[in-house]
Design a protein around this motif. Structure first.
Motif, PDB file in Angstrom:
ATOM      1  N   VAL A   1      14.304  -8.958   4.903  1.00  0.00           N
ATOM      2  CA  VAL A   1      13.559  -9.607   3.916  1.00  0.00           C
ATOM      3  C   VAL A   1      13.251  -8.843   2.828  1.00  0.00           C
ATOM      4  N   VAL A   2      13.538  -9.467   1.473  1.00  0.00           N
ATOM      5  CA  VAL A   2      13.409  -8.777   0.223  1.00  0.00           C
ATOM      6  C   VAL A   2      11.966  -8.738   0.071  1.00  0.00           C
ATOM      7  N   VAL A   3      11.117  -7.503  -0.215  1.00  0.00           N
ATOM      8  CA  VAL A   3       9.859  -7.581  -0.391  1.00  0.00           C
ATOM      9  C   VAL A   3       9.516  -7.149  -1.771  1.00  0.00           C
ATOM     10  N   ALA A   4      10.313  -6.624  -2.454  1.00  0.00           N
ATOM     11  CA  ALA A   4      10.008  -6.247  -3.941  1.00  0.00           C
ATOM     12  C   ALA A   4      11.254  -6.211  -4.703  1.00  0.00           C
TER      13      ALA A   4
ATOM     14  N   VAL B   1      14.178  -4.106  -3.097  1.00  0.00           N
ATOM     15  CA  VAL B   1      13.691  -3.217  -1.594  1.00  0.00           C
ATOM     16  C   VAL B   1      13.647  -4.490  -0.572  1.00  0.00           C
ATOM     17  N   ALA B   2      14.185  -4.052   0.583  1.00  0.00           N
ATOM     18  CA  ALA B   2      14.121  -4.875   1.610  1.00  0.00           C
ATOM     19  C   ALA B   2      13.810  -4.296   2.772  1.00  0.00           C
ATOM     20  N   VAL B   3      12.891  -4.777   3.647  1.00  0.00           N
ATOM     21  CA  VAL B   3      12.577  -4.426   4.890  1.00  0.00           C
ATOM     22  C   VAL B   3      13.278  -5.102   5.978  1.00  0.00           C
ATOM     23  N   VAL B   4      13.895  -4.223   6.979  1.00  0.00           N
ATOM     24  CA  VAL B   4      14.661  -4.854   7.856  1.00  0.00           C
ATOM     25  C   VAL B   4      14.167  -4.670   9.386  1.00  0.00           C
ATOM     26  N   ASP B   5      14.520  -5.379  10.389  1.00  0.00           N
ATOM     27  CA  ASP B   5      14.424  -5.130  11.637  1.00  0.00           C
ATOM     28  C   ASP B   5      15.812  -5.831  12.238  1.00  0.00           C
ATOM     29  N   ASP B   6      16.841  -5.060  12.034  1.00  0.00           N
ATOM     30  CA  ASP B   6      18.312  -5.860  12.485  1.00  0.00           C
ATOM     31  C   ASP B   6      18.474  -5.543  13.898  1.00  0.00           C
TER      32      ASP B   6
END
Ligand SMILES: *[C@@H]1O[C@H](CO)[C@@H](O)[C@H](O)[C@H]1NC(C)=O
Ligand SMILES: *[C@@H]1O[C@H](CO)[C@@H](O)[C@H](O)[C@H]1NC(C)=O
Ligand SMILES: *[C@@H]1O[C@H](CO)[C@@H](O)[C@H](O)[C@H]1NC(C)=O
Length: 186
Positions: A60-63, A78-83
């Motif tokens: 998900v893009v968070v910023a 900036v993306a946070v991932v749990d892939d």
């Protein structure tokens, strides 16, 4: 400003403290750390599923920055991932771990990501162990190399490199499947 009468004394004490500390700063550990065999090179092979679309995205893009949307390289995203990481290229194949952390678009000219991810393994002998991956991912290159800078559990003292190769990229959704070959000395 008045000079403190004890300043020379304090300076001398600070100097002594500094010298004492630098003497204890590091030392060579001759004996092996318990349970640690530094001669081991492990090759890990898996597929990384970066899903940005749908109602259950794992990235998900968070910023975004002020010019990210008009930037040809999405600079500032900036993306946070749990892939999920799987044994085969199909997302339905066995999951062996997750890639958790973030990536950011850090190149103003071409697509270039800073990857800051922990590879968290959940299957087999490496279940519960992690590998820390940190470095540049020039996503437009066929094969990219990213440093492995550390690890935990079985991967304590780990160092090495990861090679990433995109096997599927859906230009409509932005979803990607990337093959990883990771080599870790630990
Ligand atoms: C860029 O586009 C995204 C998605 O459409 C939007 O959420 C975000 O607010 C936009 N950013 C700027 C700075 O306009
Ligand atoms: C993935 O596996 C499922 C069944 O497990 C199959 O239906 C599907 O076609 C496969 N997808 C690809 C891209 O191979
Ligand atoms: C890309 O994703 C869309 C939406 O899920 C799908 O309809 C399309 O077939 C996909 N394209 C490829 C090349 O897999």
């Amino acid at each position: 400003m008045a000079r403190h009468p004890f300043l020379p004394l304090f300076s001398a004490l600070l100097l002594v403290t500094a010298i004492t500390k630098s003497e204890a700063f590091s030392k060579t550990v001759k004996s092996r750390f318990p349970g640690h065999n530094p001669e081991k090179l492990t090759h890990l092979h898996f597929y990384f599923h970066d899903t940005v679309s749908g109602d259950k995205p794992t990235a998900v893009v968070v910023a975004t920055g002020p010019n990210t949307n008009s930037s040809a390289s999405a600079f500032g995203m900036v993306a946070v991932v749990d892939d999920p990481l799987t044994v085969g290229p199909n997302i339905t194949s066995e999951e062996v771990g997750r890639a958790q952390g973030m990536y950011s678009s850090s190149d103003q000219k071409t697509f270039g990501l800073l990857m800051a991810l922990n590879l968290v393994f959940t299957k087999g002998e490496f279940s519960g162990s992690t590998v820390a991956m940190y470095g540049r991912n020039s996503v437009m290159s066929k094969v990219r190399e990213i440093p492995i800078v550390g690890g935990t559990g079985a991967f304590r003292f780990g160092r090495g490199y990861a090679q990433a190769k995109t096997v599927r990229f859906n230009t409509t959704t932005g979803d990607a499947v990337v093959e990883y070959n990771v080599y870790v000395w630990h």
